[in-house]
Design a protein around this motif. Structure first.
Motif, PDB file in Angstrom:
ATOM      1  N   ASP A 217       0.875  -1.174   0.000  1.00  0.00           N
ATOM      2  CA  ASP A 217       0.000   0.000   0.000  1.00  0.00           C
ATOM      3  C   ASP A 217       0.915   1.227   0.000  1.00  0.00           C
TER       4      ASP A 217
ATOM      5  N   ASP B  75      -2.183   6.548   9.249  1.00  0.00           N
ATOM      6  CA  ASP B  75      -2.824   6.004   8.059  1.00  0.00           C
ATOM      7  C   ASP B  75      -3.988   6.885   7.621  1.00  0.00           C
TER       8      ASP B  75
ATOM      9  N   HIS C 200      -5.493   8.129   3.951  1.00  0.00           N
ATOM     10  CA  HIS C 200      -5.384   8.124   2.488  1.00  0.00           C
ATOM     11  C   HIS C 200      -5.769   9.478   1.905  1.00  0.00           C
TER      12      HIS C 200
ATOM     13  N   HIS D  36       0.550   3.524   3.067  1.00  0.00           N
ATOM     14  CA  HIS D  36       1.087   2.916   4.295  1.00  0.00           C
ATOM     15  C   HIS D  36       2.614   2.869   4.263  1.00  0.00           C
TER      16      HIS D  36
END
Ligand code: FE
Ligand code: FE
Ligand code: ZN
Length: 277
Positions: free
Chosen positions: A176, A224, A226, A179
């Protein structure tokens, strides 16, 4: 050609979701393997599944990815939490394999104080109850941001989990980008270096999927959050470099950016244009 899709809701059924993949000019998708917060899942009707299979075949979809619920913690030492996680992962590996999904990804878990070593042992033991070695599906460990006591934000932790499983050939990795960056791997200034490190610790052939996300939080923040493509601390060019990288470009890419299907369609179109497709 690029294999790209987005995380999508299957609230309207599998076949409708596959039709939406086609409508958004994507050629893969990620779905939840069950209700992401609860424990429920709906068994789809046979006709629904057949329709879904026909659409994915006719449109030549790439590998499809199922995501296990976020609430699952295979690293836990609390009996009820652990039993729940073991049951969910066992059922979902079997269900998603039967559905013909090529990949199932899950968050390794948080050790919540018992320490990394004990957490990793629990994760591997849970996987060993779930993966028989006879399935076609690949079970992917997701690289995490490292918030709290999360496990899986260092490549070495993922290697350790995998090495403790009885069927490591069935266990792969999903990177990811959000991440990875939040965990401190600098894919903006040194993508090659990060991939070399991945290759040294885990081996590039274990990479099966990429979650393509920008990050609201800075490098090494261990948070975290996004962001939309180009709207975060990673930025458009470094994410394009991920898509173009010879070691990655054959992989399926999945957007988990905070946008709806229409927004993901725009992102996919923009990325394809940037890549000259
Ligand atoms: Fe995830
Ligand atoms: Fe992700
Ligand atoms: Zn995330």
């Amino acid at each position: 050609m690029l294999t790209i899709g987005a995380h999508m809701s299957i609230a309207k059924g599998l076949a409708r979701t596959a039709e939406n993949v086609v409508a958004m000019e994507a050629n893969t998708m990620q779905i939840f393997s069950r209700n992401p917060r609860g424990s429920n899942f709906k068994v789809p009707e046979e006709r629904e599944v057949e329709h879904f299979q026909r659409i994915r075949r006719e449109h030549g979809f790439g590998p499809l990815l199922a995501h296990a619920p976020y609430t699952l913690n295979l690293a836990s030492n609390q009996d009820r939490v652990y039993e729940f996680a073991c049951t969910v992962i066992r059922e979902d590996v079997a269900r998603m394999d039967q559905l013909g999904m090529e990949l199932l990804v899950f968050h390794p878990g948080s050790h919540t104080g018992i320490g990394e070593k004990a957490g990793i042992r629990n994760i591997a033991a849970g996987l060993n109850q779930a993966v028989t070695g006879a399935e076609n599906i690949q079970v992917l460990l997701e690289t995490m941001s490292g918030k709290g006591t999360e496990i899986g934000w260092r490549f070495e932790q993922l290697r350790e989990i995998r090495e403790q499983t009885e069927h490591p050939e069935k266990i792969g990795i999903c990177l990811d980008t959000c991440h990875l960056f939040a965990a401190g791997y600098d894919i903006v200034r040194d993508l090659d270096g990060v991939l070399e490190e991945f290759d040294r610790v885990l081996g590039l052939p274990l990479l099966r999927a990429i979650h393509l996300n920008d990050s609201l939080m800075p490098l090494g923040s261990r948070k975290d959050r996004h962001a939309v493509i180009g709207g975060g601390q990673i930025g458009l060019e470094p994410l394009l470099a991920v898509l173009r990288h010879p070691a990655l470009r054959e992989l399926p890419f999945f957007l988990e950016t905070p946008r709806d299907d229409a927004g993901h369609r725009e992102e996919i179109r923009m990325l394809r244009e940037e890549l000259g497709e």
